[in-house]
Design an enzyme around this catalytic site. Structure first.
Site, PDB file in Angstrom:
ATOM      1  N   SER A  44       0.844  -1.210   0.000  1.00 22.40           N
ATOM      2  CA  SER A  44       0.000   0.000   0.000  1.00 22.40           C
ATOM      3  C   SER A  44       0.867   1.242   0.000  1.00 22.40           C
ATOM      4  CB  SER A  44      -0.880   0.006   1.253  1.00 22.40           C
ATOM      5  OG  SER A  44      -1.532   1.259   1.401  1.00 22.40           O
ATOM      6  N   TYR A  69      -2.011  -1.084  10.691  1.00 23.55           N
ATOM      7  CA  TYR A  69      -2.094  -1.456   9.269  1.00 23.55           C
ATOM      8  C   TYR A  69      -0.861  -1.009   8.480  1.00 23.55           C
ATOM      9  CZ  TYR A  69      -3.936  -1.278   4.439  1.00 23.55           C
ATOM     10  OH  TYR A  69      -4.128  -1.416   3.089  1.00 23.55           O
TER      11      TYR A  69
HETATM   12  P1  NAD Z   1     -11.944  -5.381   0.165  1.00 21.67           P
HETATM   13  O1  NAD Z   1     -12.609  -5.193   1.462  1.00 21.67           O
HETATM   14  O2  NAD Z   1     -12.795  -5.467  -1.034  1.00 21.67           O
HETATM   15  O3  NAD Z   1     -11.016  -6.664   0.196  1.00 21.67           O
HETATM   16  C1  NAD Z   1     -10.360  -7.103   1.348  1.00 21.67           C
HETATM   17  C2  NAD Z   1     -10.668  -8.572   1.478  1.00 21.67           C
HETATM   18  O4  NAD Z   1      -9.844  -9.113   2.494  1.00 21.67           O
HETATM   19  C3  NAD Z   1     -12.094  -8.876   1.906  1.00 21.67           C
HETATM   20  O5  NAD Z   1     -12.966  -8.987   0.814  1.00 21.67           O
HETATM   21  C4  NAD Z   1     -11.928 -10.221   2.631  1.00 21.67           C
HETATM   22  O6  NAD Z   1     -12.295 -11.279   1.795  1.00 21.67           O
HETATM   23  C5  NAD Z   1     -10.437 -10.313   2.885  1.00 21.67           C
HETATM   24  N1  NAD Z   1     -10.152 -10.596   4.286  1.00 21.67           N
HETATM   25  C6  NAD Z   1     -10.073  -9.730   5.322  1.00 21.67           C
HETATM   26  N2  NAD Z   1      -9.804 -10.398   6.459  1.00 21.67           N
HETATM   27  C7  NAD Z   1      -9.714 -11.717   6.127  1.00 21.67           C
HETATM   28  C8  NAD Z   1      -9.442 -12.901   6.850  1.00 21.67           C
HETATM   29  N3  NAD Z   1      -9.203 -12.882   8.179  1.00 21.67           N
HETATM   30  N4  NAD Z   1      -9.452 -14.077   6.173  1.00 21.67           N
HETATM   31  C9  NAD Z   1      -9.698 -14.114   4.859  1.00 21.67           C
HETATM   32  N5  NAD Z   1      -9.945 -13.013   4.114  1.00 21.67           N
HETATM   33  C10 NAD Z   1      -9.928 -11.837   4.748  1.00 21.67           C
HETATM   34  O7  NAD Z   1     -10.902  -4.174   0.030  1.00 21.67           O
HETATM   35  P2  NAD Z   1      -9.706  -3.872  -0.987  1.00 21.67           P
HETATM   36  O8  NAD Z   1      -9.451  -2.428  -0.839  1.00 21.67           O
HETATM   37  O9  NAD Z   1      -9.945  -4.445  -2.324  1.00 21.67           O
HETATM   38  O10 NAD Z   1      -8.487  -4.614  -0.292  1.00 21.67           O
HETATM   39  C11 NAD Z   1      -7.643  -5.508  -0.972  1.00 21.67           C
HETATM   40  C12 NAD Z   1      -6.194  -5.255  -0.590  1.00 21.67           C
HETATM   41  O11 NAD Z   1      -5.801  -3.983  -1.076  1.00 21.67           O
HETATM   42  C13 NAD Z   1      -5.911  -5.255   0.902  1.00 21.67           C
HETATM   43  O12 NAD Z   1      -4.721  -5.967   1.161  1.00 21.67           O
HETATM   44  C14 NAD Z   1      -5.718  -3.800   1.214  1.00 21.67           C
HETATM   45  O13 NAD Z   1      -4.869  -3.616   2.315  1.00 21.67           O
HETATM   46  C15 NAD Z   1      -5.084  -3.328  -0.072  1.00 21.67           C
HETATM   47  N6  NAD Z   1      -5.150  -1.888  -0.299  1.00 21.67           N
HETATM   48  C16 NAD Z   1      -6.347  -1.262  -0.455  1.00 21.67           C
HETATM   49  C17 NAD Z   1      -6.377   0.104  -0.649  1.00 21.67           C
HETATM   50  C18 NAD Z   1      -7.671   0.849  -0.817  1.00 21.67           C
HETATM   51  O14 NAD Z   1      -7.653   2.076  -0.775  1.00 21.67           O
HETATM   52  N7  NAD Z   1      -8.798   0.198  -1.015  1.00 21.67           N
HETATM   53  C19 NAD Z   1      -5.193   0.835  -0.701  1.00 21.67           C
HETATM   54  C20 NAD Z   1      -3.978   0.164  -0.549  1.00 21.67           C
HETATM   55  C21 NAD Z   1      -3.975  -1.209  -0.349  1.00 21.67           C
END
Ligand code: NAD
Ligand code: MG
Length: 299
Positions: free
Chosen positions: A191, A204
């Protein structure tokens, strides 16, 4: 919400919704159906070109957000997929399964909690069995829960965030590597928070720094076996993670406004990078972190 044609030349600033989102609290882990406006995961737009023909991929967090966009793109590029997500996310995941099957590809669901080592091992062994091998591991799942003060950050939350974001990555890579052939790839998700941490993400942000370092170290360890390891570093993306506790709710209306491009990214804008890093087209790329941030530097 979807863009008409993400391949048509157009101004990226105005390609997708601008800040001004309503506050919209929903319980974690959240659902794509409660996002206002809806996010674009490439459902109607992503076009495949055979870049992953016949590959076998395990994708965590595949029900929603970035993982959903990656699953759709990988299926359209010709991959069979195991989807992992939490049991309460079944409804979102079923829609992804339908989209994968519409491409004539295999979609196997293995829901479960990645913060448990035994489940991570089971997930990999069932994925290998179900797909007849494994060529691509995409670690997308993540936990993000904002806390305004260190006094409010419990040991339980700190532990759960590290177990989900860092320990699971270690357990999944360790379990998968004995099955991965030369040419296989691992794509992790770090991230912008690894580089420019927010004051509300004391647990985080360091997990994302750990993922970046783990990616670079593992890449050096396994390139001799012909396996490449890279990571994507997203900036603000419009996914359930954010309104379901990832941000203080009052930050949702201006989410993404601080980037040079001036808006949040849509999951569909992430998928092509995950495709590139999984495919043979990136054969000379390993141990790298790729920002996809709308212009904010990850240096
Ligand atoms: P999202 O909520 O759609 O996806 C996150 C997913 O993590 C959830 O759908 C869930 O299935 C899974 N998850 C969480 N805890 C879990 C557990 N204990 N066991 C199994 N699965 C679990 O959100 P997203 O933004 O698409 O996130 C995906 C990745 O992108 C993450 O690693 C997040 O840190 C990273 N990210 C997101 C952003 C943002 O702004 N959305 C920015 C930087 C990084
Ligand atoms: Mg989800």
């Amino acid at each position: 919400m979807t863009t008409e044609n993400q391949y048509a030349m157009q101004n990226p600033v105005t390609q997708y919704p601008q800040p001004g989102f309503p506050e919209q609290p929903q319980p974690a882990p959240g659902s794509v159906h409660k996002l206002k406006p809806h996010a674009d995961h490439g459902e109607t737009s992503y076009k495949g070109f055979g870049r992953l023909a016949g590959r076998k991929a395990l994708i965590t967090g595949a029900d929603s957000g970035i993982g959903r966009a990656v699953a759709i793109a990988y299926a359209r590029e010709g991959a069979d997929i195991v989807l992992n997500y939490l049991p309460e996310e079944e409804a979102d995941a079923r829609e992804v399964v339908a989209l994968i099957e519409a491409e004539g590809r295999k979609a196997l669901c293995i829901p479960g909690d990645l913060s448990q080592e035994a489940f991570c091992q089971t997930l990999v062994s069932q994925a290998v069995q179900g797909l007849g091998g494994l060529d691509i591991l995409v670690n997308v799942a993540g936990k993000q829960t904002a806390q305004k003060a260190i006094a409010d950050l419990t040991t339980e939350q700190f532990d759960a965030t590290f177990r989900t974001n860092v320990y699971a990555l270690f357990w999944l890579c360790k379990a998968a590597l004995p099955h991965l052939p030369a040419g296989a790839t691992i794509v992790n998700t770090t991230s912008i928070q690894a580089y420019q941490p927010s004051e509300t993400l004391l647990d985080y942000a360091p997990t994302k720094s750990a993922i970046a370092a783990f990616t670079k170290a593992l890449a050096k360890q396994v390139i001799g076996q012909g396996i490449r390891v890279n990571a994507v570093a997203p900036g603000p993306f419009w996914t359930p993670l954010q309104p379901s506790g990832g941000q203080p709710q009052e930050k949702i209306p201006t989410f993404g406004a601080e980037t040079p491009i001036g808006r949040a990214g849509q999951p569909a804008e992430c998928a092509p990078l995950y495709v590139l890093l999984a495919s043979q087209e990136s054969s000379y790329i390993t141990g790298e972190i790729f920002g996809i941030t709308g212009g904010t530097s990850i240096a």
